[in-house]
Design an enzyme around this catalytic site. Structure first.
Site, short mmCIF file in Angstrom:
data_model
loop_
_atom_site.label_atom_id
_atom_site.label_comp_id
_atom_site.label_asym_id
_atom_site.label_seq_id
_atom_site.Cartn_x
_atom_site.Cartn_y
_atom_site.Cartn_z
CD GLU A 134 -35.66 -68.70 -33.84
OE1 GLU A 134 -34.75 -67.95 -33.47
OE2 GLU A 134 -35.93 -69.77 -33.29
N GLY A 135 -37.00 -65.04 -38.64
CA GLY A 135 -36.56 -64.00 -39.56
C GLY A 135 -36.15 -64.59 -40.89
CD1 TRP A 163 -46.52 -71.46 -39.26
CD2 TRP A 163 -45.92 -73.62 -39.21
NE1 TRP A 163 -47.06 -72.07 -40.38
CE2 TRP A 163 -46.70 -73.40 -40.38
CE3 TRP A 163 -45.44 -74.91 -38.97
CZ2 TRP A 163 -47.00 -74.42 -41.29
CZ3 TRP A 163 -45.74 -75.92 -39.87
CH2 TRP A 163 -46.50 -75.67 -41.02
N GLY A 210 -46.75 -63.34 -39.50
CA GLY A 210 -45.48 -64.03 -39.34
C GLY A 210 -44.33 -63.06 -39.22
CG ASN A 248 -54.61 -63.94 -40.04
OD1 ASN A 248 -54.64 -64.72 -40.98
ND2 ASN A 248 -55.64 -63.76 -39.22
CD GLN A 303 -11.28 -80.18 -64.50
OE1 GLN A 303 -12.04 -79.36 -65.00
NE2 GLN A 303 -10.11 -80.48 -65.03
#
Length: 428
Positions: free
Chosen positions: A407-408, A200, A172, A170, A323
């Site tokens: 990690e953010g 995680w 993160g 709940n 191109q």
């Protein structure tokens, strides 16, 4: 640099190819400068001999030992723990730590290792980063001397595997609201009981030791605990794997469930309180990610360039002639070059004790965002073939979405920077 690393060098500290031009070879003193698409802005010139040697050792290991098995590992969602043993033999784990069997190299050299690993796969780099930055870093920075001497040498060799438990089901991006709690054992003096869940968590299903952050029930303050699986009675610690991921499939991810799990007081990090502890560890890992993801983009560039030169379309012309294709490659190479220089600069400041968390937020956010964007654009060069995992680029794209998120997440880092710029807190 550790003797283990030095042993891997092919008879000399560094093998450098001399530049050639029009069939001629120039000595290192030649005034002729050449553009090299693999290193457009000459970032290697900023590295020390030791850093170049570390990078070469890591690159050789990754290309020779990791690359041949990554495709099947990704398909099977399988992580081989022997990889950490192999990395430990080369001195690649916890490489920036001084003492305790670690190499003691610069932060730049440590990040060059992550770039080499992530050139193969972000999942492999994730497993290594958790071991090195989050677990070994936490023990080194915040653990007692007894914890350092007991665990760091074995973690450095890959004989023990670590996991880092901060994120919860709940909570993160808001770790301050964590629900995991620790209370003093009511019957067993000198122990805490930990309760709560983390999710995680890279390496958790195979981890021998787990750094877990929880709130003390008595004070509400966040503290760090080292949970040794061998010390946990049956039923008090469970670490189920999270399967069927769409990214980082070559790493192993799971949860941590703690139910009255007893942890001796000597496994409590004695000094650090609040989020300073986990954020210090995360900043170290974020720095490695910032240069690590460049390795993934560089691999995408290399593969897209080779495909564009080989693939013939429209009157037998190689795709590279057109191109739109050249622009895609130019944009990606530019972002990779700029991202590399920024990461080296922050690494130098980190080695001098002058890097700020905001600097690391900036390069983590920028590099992860640009790498994901460019990898997706380069994927277009492959057309329908990009769907086949044998072309490798789709795997990088799936992985790089995760690197932008964990990690953010990038938006969170933008708020960190916004707060630093304006002085106004936008999180609440």
């Amino acid at each position: 640099m550790s003797r283990l690393l030095l042993r891997q060098l092919p008879g000399r500290v560094l093998a450098r190819a001399l530049p050639t031009h029009a069939g001629r070879t120039y000595s290192s003193s030649s005034p002729v400068a050449q553009f090299t698409w693999e290193d457009p802005l000459g970032s290697k010139n900023l590295l020390t001999e030791e850093e170049l040697a570390v990078s070469e050792t890591a690159e050789r290991y990754c290309q020779e030992r990791l690359l041949p098995r990554v495709l099947q590992a990704y398909r099977d969602e399988h992580y081989d723990p022997k990889i950490l043993l192999e990395m430990g033999e080369l001195g690649l784990l916890g490489a920036t730590i001084k003492g305790y069997g670690c190499a003691g190299v610069s932060n730049v050299a440590g990040a060059l290792i992550t770039r080499a690993v992530e050139r193969v796969d972000s999942g492999y780099r994730s497993g290594m980063s958790v071991q090195s930055s989050l677990v070994m870093g936490a023990i080194h920075d915040f653990g007692s001397e007894e914890l350092k001497e007991k665990y760091l040498p074995e973690l450095a060799k890959g004989r023990l595997i670590g996991a880092f438990g901060l994120t919860e089901p709940n909570h993160g991006s808001d770790p301050g609201s964590m629900e995991a709690v620790a209370r003093e054992h009511p019957q067993k003096k000198g122990y805490y009981l930990l309760n709560g869940s983390k999710t995680w968590i890279t390496n958790s299903p195979i981890a021998d030791v787990l750094v877990v952050w929880a709130k003390l029930q008595e004070t509400g303050k966040i503290r760090g605990f080292l949970v040794d699986r061998k010390q946990c009675p049956a039923g008090t610690l469970e670490t189920p794997a999270i399967k069927n991921k769409t990214g980082l499939r070559a790493s192993i991810t799971g949860m941590i469930h703690l139910q009255d799990c007893p942890v001796p007081k000597e496994n409590l990090f004695p000094e650090v309180e609040g989020l300073k502890g986990p954020f210090t560890c995360l900043n170290s890992a974020r720095y490695g990610i910032a240069l690590g993801v460049i390795g993934a983009l560089e691999d995408c560039i290399k593969r897209a360039r080779a495909y564009a030169l080989e693939r013939k379309q429209f009157k037998g012309n190689p795709l590279a002639k057109y191109q739109l294709i050249q622009k895609k490659l130019a944009d990606a190479a530019t972002d990779a070059a700029y991202g590399t220089l920024a990461a080296i600069q922050v690494g130098r400041l980190k080695d001098q004790g002058k890097a700020t968390p905001e600097m690391i937020s900036m390069i983590k956010r920028q590099n992860c965002d640009r790498v994901l964007y460019n990898a997706r654009i380069l994927q277009e060069i492959f057309g329908g073939n990009a769907v086949s995992d044998e072309y490798m680029i789709g795997r990088h794209v799936a992985n790089l979405y995760v690197t932008q998120t964990y990690e953010g997440q990038s938006d969170i880092h933008s708020l960190i920077l916004g707060r630093a710029i304006t002085g106004i807190q936008a999180f609440v």
